[in-house]
Design a protein around this motif. Structure first.
Motif, short mmCIF file in Angstrom:
data_model
loop_
_atom_site.label_atom_id
_atom_site.label_comp_id
_atom_site.label_asym_id
_atom_site.label_seq_id
_atom_site.Cartn_x
_atom_site.Cartn_y
_atom_site.Cartn_z
N ASP A 58 0.88 -1.17 0.00
CA ASP A 58 0.00 0.00 0.00
C ASP A 58 0.91 1.21 0.00
O ASP A 58 1.61 1.48 0.97
CB ASP A 58 -0.88 -0.02 1.26
N TYR A 59 0.92 1.95 -1.11
CA TYR A 59 1.90 3.04 -1.26
C TYR A 59 1.49 4.34 -0.57
O TYR A 59 2.20 5.34 -0.67
CB TYR A 59 2.17 3.29 -2.74
N SER A 60 0.36 4.33 0.15
CA SER A 60 -0.09 5.56 0.80
C SER A 60 0.95 6.10 1.79
O SER A 60 1.19 7.29 1.86
CB SER A 60 -1.40 5.33 1.55
N TYR A 61 1.53 5.20 2.59
CA TYR A 61 2.45 5.64 3.65
C TYR A 61 3.84 5.03 3.54
O TYR A 61 4.69 5.33 4.36
CB TYR A 61 1.83 5.34 5.02
N CYS A 62 4.07 4.20 2.50
CA CYS A 62 5.39 3.59 2.33
C CYS A 62 6.42 4.68 2.11
O CYS A 62 6.26 5.52 1.22
CB CYS A 62 5.35 2.63 1.15
N LYS A 63 7.52 4.68 2.91
CA LYS A 63 8.54 5.72 2.78
C LYS A 63 9.67 5.30 1.86
O LYS A 63 10.59 6.08 1.63
CB LYS A 63 9.12 6.04 4.17
N GLY A 64 9.64 4.06 1.35
CA GLY A 64 10.67 3.62 0.43
C GLY A 64 11.99 3.28 1.11
O GLY A 64 13.05 3.48 0.53
N CYS A 65 11.94 2.75 2.33
CA CYS A 65 13.18 2.50 3.09
C CYS A 65 14.00 1.37 2.49
O CYS A 65 15.21 1.31 2.67
CB CYS A 65 12.88 2.22 4.55
N GLY A 66 13.33 0.42 1.84
CA GLY A 66 14.07 -0.68 1.22
C GLY A 66 14.31 -1.89 2.11
O GLY A 66 14.96 -2.86 1.69
N ILE A 67 13.79 -1.85 3.34
CA ILE A 67 13.99 -2.99 4.24
C ILE A 67 13.38 -4.25 3.64
O ILE A 67 13.99 -5.33 3.64
CB ILE A 67 13.37 -2.71 5.63
#
Lengths: 94, 398, 310
Positions: free
Chosen positions: A63-72
């Protein structure tokens, strides 16, 4: 007894939910290759924003609403089914 | 109505009043001269006479913190402390009022260290007068008892919702034995209604955050409401007194107490236990035909500026006796507060400082004060600096 | 081709999230992960205390007239978290209502400023669950050192220069300090082992009475100097090098909860972190010695042959 009106509460409290649009932070976004995914759920378990959910077929979606793109998630995936792609390729779609 | 007479120390009187006010949670740390207050409360609990949860905390900072948690969870709470304990408590003390929690705390007034001291005086609570709490100062054990009960009513009033300090001089009152009249429990139960803490709470059935990070314009609004609540408290304190008089026959005057004031040409202003000795001096002056009166300040916060202005206007002189100092003003604190009420500057005023660190302010010192006051009323002027009341027999390293 | 997958993970990511989905924790912050995991275990009948620090700073207590959580949440002062929670629990006990009174506090608020009242609450047996997220410093305010910062770390108040090799003092062994209060439950946990973390929170919830203490090591990407995506890997390495062993103490019995079959040398963990980049061999050896000494001390307490819960 009280004859005045409050425009905000008398004491410092908060009732409305504070929600920041952290999805807008993203520079890279995780993209899950469903054919490679084994459905282990580690990505969902390690996501700090709880942005990965499992579907009925036990495949996982972001869900890309709150994903910060950390890459974990990409890093922890045991079968390398997640790739981090530049956000600009997705034109801000969520 | 049956009334019991108990012969008790000030601390015992306070403990009796707290017991009858039925608090939920008490958390206190021992400090001279407060300790026996908490010990009496502990005994009441141990004897099954007081159904309260007591927490033996490891510092005053934690005492106030535990009470904040209990108050936010809907409980009526009480604690007591003095000087160093109050100072240590200052960090949570300030936010007790700005969170609008109606906690009641007795301050058994004691000097602040340094020099090293344990003796009585209101420097401790007066130094924190601008922390948003209501502060009421009392002169004897009966007044301690009555005011603590009134304090819960004032604090929890929905137009106030502010914490209240009941302040009384350490040793002079805490350790002094006097008879007091104790009303029946039913009368006190009728006078105090259960606390309703709906304005701020921690409750899974009414979810909210308590004290989020706040932008300036909202903080200003909270402060404005706080100041307004202090102003509304002026009337609430008066009403609490008149309603209490209905059940006990006793009134302490609400915001201030006047003694032989009506036709007084010169007025002596006092705070706390010194009032007893001051009354004797006033009576002596009257017996000699001098129209002297006494005004006792009870409510220091909210400061009853209108009442003080009314009572001191039109007189020929007034003076304030301070058992404390206001560093930087070369005077006592109560003198500055009284001047702030806006009395006509042409009326001569004097300020006396005495009784610090356990020294007595004797009746003969008050006789002297009355003489100076009377001289000021008959052609004197305001003095720029205060006068110190010292015992002439104490000098040097003794 | 169908693959037989371990379904034990499924329960955690399906559990309800009780924190706002949008808080401003740093990209890759494993404290955010830890907070969400803990609340999943704790559920809605929780009163949550967040003292000033990272989680307060990112909005969990809200801003203005908002709240960042779906459970009652508040800001204690930096130094009175345990005391405020104790008061809350005492009043709820009088009401005969159960709630979890929970602290989610940084190492600054726990091992430094808030230690006194935490120790007091522990001694009195106040029924609270105290979870410390240890990122080894006052990270929210710019990475200042705390009593929980590892020796040799660069921090903004123990900077590295010709006459200073970073923090000169050792990290407080805080889980051990809390264990010595004879509490009903003390545990260490890691965001790299979420099942273990959640199980420990659930265990703490089941203990009636007394203070329950859980200490989590949270490597901080910005403050310690590694990239966001490595966040879980670094945490795993802290466990696998025995820098941060995962154990629990229940009613006086110490036991390991995650077995480390082939421990890596601590330098493999230290070398991944910019905050230790300046260390010479002596500095590294000093840290490894401390790790070894503390591991041996813990082993003595755990005794022989105690099975891992995992």
């Amino acid at each position: 007894m009280s004859s005045y009106k409050y425009t905000q509460s008398e004491a410092p409290i908060g009732r409305r939910l504070y929600v920041l649009a952290t999805g807008e932070w993203r520079v890279m976004r995780p993209v899950i290759d469903n054919s490679a995914c084994r459905g282990c759920g580690l990505c969902a378990m390690y996501c700090p924003t709880c942005s990965i959910a499992g579907s009925d077929e036990r495949r996982f979606t972001v869900d890309y609403s709150y994903c910060k793109g950390c890459g974990i998630c990409a890093r922890e995936c045991p079968v390398d089914a997640i790739a981090m792609k530049p956000e600009e390729e997705y034109d801000g779609e969520c | 109505m049956t009334v019991n007479v108990e012969v008790v120390t000030g601390n015992e009187a306070a403990a009796l009043a707290v017991k009858m006010s039925r608090p939920d949670v008490i958390a206190a740390y021992p400090i001279t001269p407060q300790s026996s207050l908490v010990e009496h409360l502990g005994q009441h609990v141990a004897d099954g006479q007081l159904d309260a949860t007591m927490s033996e905390v490891e510092s005053e900072h934690s005492a106030m913190s535990i009470l904040q948690g209990a108050s936010l969870s809907g409980g009526r709470t009480f604690t007591a402390t003095s000087s160093q304990g109050l100072a240590l408590m200052y960090e949570p003390y300030f936010r007790t009022s700005t969170l609008r929690l109606p906690i009641v705390m007795a301050i058994v007034n004691r000097e602040m260290i340094s020099p090293q001291t344990v003796w009585g005086g209101p420097q401790d609570s007066l130094s924190l007068r601008d922390s948003g709490w209501i502060q009421i100062y009392v002169e004897n054990n009966q007044e301690i008892f009555d005011t603590i009960i009134q304090a819960f009513r004032v604090a929890e009033d929905q137009d106030v919702l502010l914490p209240v300090n009941v302040c009384y001089d350490g040793f002079y009152l805490s350790h002094l034995t006097e008879p007091i009249e104790v009303p029946p429990a039913s009368a006190v139960d009728g006078y105090l209604t259960p606390y309703k803490g709906e304005h701020i709470r921690l409750d899974p059935d009414d979810v909210m955050s308590v004290d989020p990070l706040t932008p300036g314009h909202m903080l200003m609004e909270y402060r404005r409401r706080h100041l307004e609540a202090q102003t509304r408290a002026l009337d609430v304190i008066e009403t609490a007194d008149t309603e209490y008089q209905k059940i006990t026959g006793r009134s302490w005057g609400g915001l201030t107490y006047g003694y032989r004031l009506e036709d007084a040409r010169a007025v002596l202003v006092t705070l706390g236990s010194m009032t007893g000795a001051a009354r004797v001096a006033v009576d002596r002056a009257r017996a000699e035909g001098r129209a002297v009166g006494l005004l006792k300040i009870r409510s220091l916060r909210p400061f009853p500026k209108q009442r003080v202005r009314e009572q001191l206007s039109g007189r020929d002189a007034f003076c304030v006796v301070d058992r404390n100092v206001s560093f930087g003003w070369d005077s006592g604190i109560v003198y500055r507060e009284v001047l702030g009420a806006g009395i006509d500057g042409s009326i001569p005023s004097l300020n006396f400082i005495g009784g610090l660190g356990g020294e007595d302010i004797t009746v003969s010192m008050f006789d002297y004060v009355v003489d100076e006051l009377w001289a000021a009323a008959n052609g004197g002027t305001t003095r720029d600096s205060c006068e110190w009341l010292c015992n002439p027999q104490r000098s040097g390293d003794r | 081709m169908a693959v037989e997958v371990d379904r034990k993970n499924e329960e955690i990511w399906e559990m309800q999230d009780w924190i706002s989905p949008g808080i401003s924790a740093c990209v890759g912050c494993n404290v955010e992960l830890t907070l969400r995991l803990c609340l999943k275990a704790l559920g809605p009948r929780t009163v949550l205390a967040i003292p000033p620090g990272c989680m307060g700073g990112v909005g969990v207590v809200g801003w203005g007239a908002t709240t960042g959580a779906r459970v009652p949440v508040f800001f204690p002062l930096l130094d009175n978290t345990a005391a405020m929670l104790a008061g809350i629990k005492l009043q709820y006990e009088r009401r005969g209502e159960h709630i979890n009174a929970v602290a989610f506090a940084g190492d600054g608020a726990t091992v430094d400023a808030g230690f006194q009242c935490l120790s007091g609450a522990a001694e009195r047996g106040d029924d609270i669950i105290y979870i410390c997220y240890d990122n080894e410093g006052y990270m929210n305010t710019g990475f200042q050192r705390s009593g929980s910062t590892t020796q040799g770390s660069w921090t903004s108040t123990t900077p590295v220069g010709d006459s200073s090799p970073g923090k000169s003092q050792k990290k407080k062994d805080f889980p051990m300090i809390m264990a010595m209060h004879d509490l009903p439950y003390v545990a260490t946990a890691s965001p790299a082992y979420p099942r273990d973390l959640v199980a420990k929170v659930q265990k703490a919830m089941q203990k009636d009475g007394g203070t329950k203490y859980i200490h989590v090591l949270n490597p901080c990407p910005n403050g310690w100097g590694f990239s966001a995506d490595e966040s879980i890997e670094i945490a795993r390495l802290s466990v696998q090098t025995r820098v941060f062993p995962l154990f629990e103490m229940e009613d006086g019995q110490f036991s390991p909860t995650v077995a480390v079959k082939n421990p890596r040398p601590p330098r493999e963990y230290l070398s991944r972190l910019k905050k230790f980049r300046h260390l010479d061999d002596e500095g590294i050896a000093g840290i490894e010695e401390t790790v070894q000494h503390r591991w041996e001390r813990l082993q003595k307490l755990m005794g022989e042959g105690r099975p891992c819960r995992d």
